[in-house]
Motif scaffolding. Structure first.
Motif, PDB file in Angstrom:
ATOM      1  N   SER B 332       0.838  -1.195   0.000  1.00 18.48           N
ATOM      2  CA  SER B 332       0.000   0.000   0.000  1.00 18.48           C
ATOM      3  C   SER B 332       0.877   1.251   0.000  1.00 18.48           C
ATOM      4  O   SER B 332       0.418   2.347   0.299  1.00 18.48           O
ATOM      5  N   GLY B 333       2.150   1.049  -0.306  1.00 17.68           N
ATOM      6  CA  GLY B 333       3.067   2.177  -0.400  1.00 17.68           C
ATOM      7  C   GLY B 333       3.472   2.720   0.951  1.00 17.68           C
ATOM      8  O   GLY B 333       3.921   3.854   1.066  1.00 17.68           O
ATOM      9  N   ALA B 334       3.337   1.887   1.960  1.00 14.99           N
ATOM     10  CA  ALA B 334       3.656   2.346   3.316  1.00 14.99           C
ATOM     11  C   ALA B 334       4.944   1.721   3.810  1.00 14.99           C
ATOM     12  O   ALA B 334       5.480   0.797   3.207  1.00 14.99           O
ATOM     13  N   GLY B 335       5.428   2.250   4.917  1.00  9.03           N
ATOM     14  CA  GLY B 335       6.611   1.686   5.546  1.00  9.03           C
ATOM     15  C   GLY B 335       6.176   0.569   6.450  1.00  9.03           C
ATOM     16  O   GLY B 335       5.310  -0.218   6.119  1.00  9.03           O
ATOM     17  N   ARG B 336       6.792   0.504   7.587  1.00  9.89           N
ATOM     18  CA  ARG B 336       6.571  -0.600   8.491  1.00  9.89           C
ATOM     19  C   ARG B 336       5.667  -0.215   9.661  1.00  9.89           C
ATOM     20  O   ARG B 336       5.509  -0.957  10.605  1.00  9.89           O
ATOM     21  N   SER B 337       5.118   1.017   9.616  1.00  9.03           N
ATOM     22  CA  SER B 337       4.343   1.505  10.762  1.00  9.03           C
ATOM     23  C   SER B 337       3.058   0.704  10.928  1.00  9.03           C
ATOM     24  O   SER B 337       2.577   0.053  10.021  1.00  9.03           O
ATOM     25  N   ARG B 338       2.515   0.777  12.113  1.00 11.15           N
ATOM     26  CA  ARG B 338       1.272   0.073  12.387  1.00 11.15           C
ATOM     27  C   ARG B 338       0.222   1.083  12.816  1.00 11.15           C
ATOM     28  O   ARG B 338       0.466   1.912  13.676  1.00 11.15           O
ATOM     29  N   ALA B 339      -0.907   1.014  12.209  1.00  6.46           N
ATOM     30  CA  ALA B 339      -1.992   1.901  12.612  1.00  6.46           C
ATOM     31  C   ALA B 339      -3.030   1.079  13.358  1.00  6.46           C
ATOM     32  O   ALA B 339      -3.274  -0.072  13.001  1.00  6.46           O
ATOM     33  N   PRO B 340      -3.613   1.611  14.405  1.00  7.12           N
ATOM     34  CA  PRO B 340      -4.597   0.842  15.160  1.00  7.12           C
ATOM     35  C   PRO B 340      -5.826   0.559  14.306  1.00  7.12           C
ATOM     36  O   PRO B 340      -6.166   1.325  13.404  1.00  7.12           O
ATOM     37  N   GLY B 341      -6.462  -0.549  14.595  1.00 11.79           N
ATOM     38  CA  GLY B 341      -7.622  -0.979  13.824  1.00 11.79           C
ATOM     39  C   GLY B 341      -8.830  -0.078  14.015  1.00 11.79           C
ATOM     40  O   GLY B 341      -9.644   0.081  13.119  1.00 11.79           O
ATOM     41  N   ARG B 342      -8.940   0.498  15.164  1.00 10.69           N
ATOM     42  CA  ARG B 342     -10.074   1.391  15.417  1.00 10.69           C
ATOM     43  C   ARG B 342      -9.577   2.820  15.358  1.00 10.69           C
ATOM     44  O   ARG B 342      -8.910   3.283  16.266  1.00 10.69           O
ATOM     45  N   PRO B 343      -9.877   3.536  14.301  1.00 10.44           N
ATOM     46  CA  PRO B 343      -9.327   4.881  14.110  1.00 10.44           C
ATOM     47  C   PRO B 343     -10.003   5.887  15.056  1.00 10.44           C
ATOM     48  O   PRO B 343     -11.002   5.595  15.667  1.00 10.44           O
TER      49      PRO B 343
END
Lengths: 343, 343
Positions: B332-343
């Motif tokens: 998705s063109g992103a790095g290795r960061s993690r975003a929480p599932g519930r924004p």
DNA sequence: CTGAAAGCGCTTACAG
DNA sequence: CTGAAAGCGCTTACAG
């Protein structure tokens, strides 16, 4: 919640004796059709459920078969387990599937639990390591037990072993790669010292010896991750290697992903053949050549062997090998042709 | 082959009554330690095996739990099944795993068989279609039954339902793709009319609506093959689409293989997010962004729910949702960061 | 702490 | 074809 109805309740409802109900349950021919129908109707009306524990206690078998698998998460074993279960189900046997997760201690407990539950037979793809204890315990019960895909107990008279003819598969793969133009073929993956690694290497080793080539093997885990890792090693330190037979398709797919990352093309610069022909082999890009092991066929064969032993006391041969087939695809620079597994 | 020893044989050997043996078997505190040791020794000497059928007949439970899965070959379900089994095993329960293979008729037979075998509880990820009959039968037994991952019977008071919060996952995926620069996001895969397809689409649909974009979905099988197929359609007829959220990782991997074949790069020209975060997602090239559903956690949670219900009669809530987490990677063109599932 | 007795729900000979 | 009786191997109160 009321008491579960028993055959006595069914008998009362249908106006017959409980023996008659029992005979209907067993599909006996000696009950009049009308009586049978009446009994069946009574069962449906009162919601009767057959109690297998009671039946098992009195008679011989609960119609249960045990299946202990070293790694149920591996799709190859999952496929084996589900097909075996469905084949046995068609014969009226319920299969208890358990995953030992490569843990000999857990495996020992699982085997014990299955014996306690009164299985009529057992199929086991054993974990490596641990003691003979579970097999000793099985030997004492006299139960039909089949070792499949791995042999950890040498007593194949007690625990007949069956697997695939991996040696023929790796021979066919090596010959095919040479034929396609490869000059230096490595064998990649497979844990050192394991019988299955040796078997999957053996045909390739023989071909290498026949051609006076060195047999260069990089052993390691049967995983995608290991395959990717090996790509680095190959590119950096063994540029002369131009083909690989992989221990399994996962390693091969990892290797191909590694080449893709390095911008190298597989199928021309470098040729790859895997083992197992998992579903994904035909869906990767490039498509992966692989030694197909017909696991469904093997599972049905295993079921038949076990049934013959359980039902007719026909002891299977101590060892048997199912033929394999080399499927050639783009990853080895081939077209869609199929070469037989036994050259 | 001699008769299997019973507690009477153990009692005779140890010089106690059979009641005492039974108490030892159940780990009762009221037996003197020396007596217990003597009984245990006698068991080992004569090779005693506990007969669960007999115990089950007399008392309540055989310590058996049933697990019926719609597609055990799917790695996601395999993982669920094995983890559930191992968690329950730690509590002394044996799990009977069965694959209904999406066949409602087979499922009905499996449920019947499990009831006959006297399971103390049942976990089912049901096949679609068929009649209510198996659930009606289960309702009559009063057994604890959990519907997981799919809900085909609306009586969630009788058959509590639990699954993942897929809606939050697809919302997070859609927002992430927009954030990464995508303009037109399609949803690819998932069989039409199924609740799970709707759930996995819903968050994406909401985001599309909020942004005034059209929600373009191509529904289809949850397979790699379907993903590859869609690539053609996308390239040939919908060049404006520059990102996709896929029903599952298999579809996403198929889509990526399709792009690779067409020589198009994923992660820059076209962005992809999958669902499930299967092991392969981190091992593909490029690595696949995915909505992770922690199936191990879910399996342990399910085991705990069932145990609480079976043992302490604690009825679980009618519906519950486990949070998911968006894992962003190169696809998705992103790095290795993690975003929480519930924004 | 231990022993004698009943019973769980079936199947299995054995009579009728 | 059907019925009465015994018994599979445990657990469970109940006495002692």
């Amino acid at each position: 919640m009321t008491r579960r109805p028993t055959i006595l309740d069914v008998a009362a409802r249908a106006g017959v004796s409980k023996s008659t109900v029992s005979l209907v349950l067993q599909g006996s021919e000696q009950v009049r059709p009308e009586t049978r129908t009446a009994v069946r109707a009574a069962m449906a009306e009162i919601g009767y459920v057959y109690n297998r524990a009671a039946a098992h206690l009195r008679s011989a078998s609960a119609g249960l078969v045990g299946l202990v698998i070293n790694d149920l998460r591996n799709p190859f074993f999952t496929q084996f387990a589900t097909t075996l279960q469905m084949t046995l189900a068609a014969e009226g046997y319920a299969t208890v599937i358990a995953n030992s997760d490569e843990d000999p201690a857990l495996q020992a407990r699982l085997v014990g639990s299955m014996i306690e539950h009164g299985v009529a037979g057992l199929v086991i793809s054993p974990a490596y390591g641990g003691t003979q204890a579970p097999f000793d315990q099985l030997a004492r019960t006299g139960l039909p037990v089949l070792q499949v895909l791995r042999r950890t107990d040498p007593r194949t008279d007690l625990f007949p072993f069956s697997s695939f003819d991996y040696a023929a598969g790796s021979r066919a793969a090596a010959l095919h790669l040479l034929d396609a133009g490869a000059r230096r073929i490595a064998f990649v993956g497979g844990l050192p010292g394991r019988a299955i690694t040796q078997e999957r290497q053996s045909g390739w080793r023989a071909v290498m010896a026949e051609h006076g080539s060195e047999a260069f093997a990089i052993e390691g885990k049967p995983t995608r991750a290991f395959g990717m890792e090996v790509t680095q090693t190959l590119l950096a330190r063994h540029p002369e290697i131009d083909a690989a037979i992989c221990f399994n398709d996962l390693v091969a797919l990892g290797l191909m992903a590694g080449f893709a990352r390095a911008g190298r093309s597989v199928g021309t610069d470098f040729r790859v053949v895997g083992f197992d022909d998992i579903e994904e082999a035909a869906q990767s890009w490039p498509q992966l050549s692989s030694v197909a092991c017909d696991i469904d066929h093997f599972a049905r064969d295993t079921a038949a062997r076990l049934l013959a032993w359980m039902v007719s006391a026909r002891h299977p041969p101590a060892e048997s090998r199912m033929p394999v087939q080399l499927i050639t695809r783009a990853s080895s620079g081939a077209g869609r042709s199929r070469a037989p597994g036994r050259p």
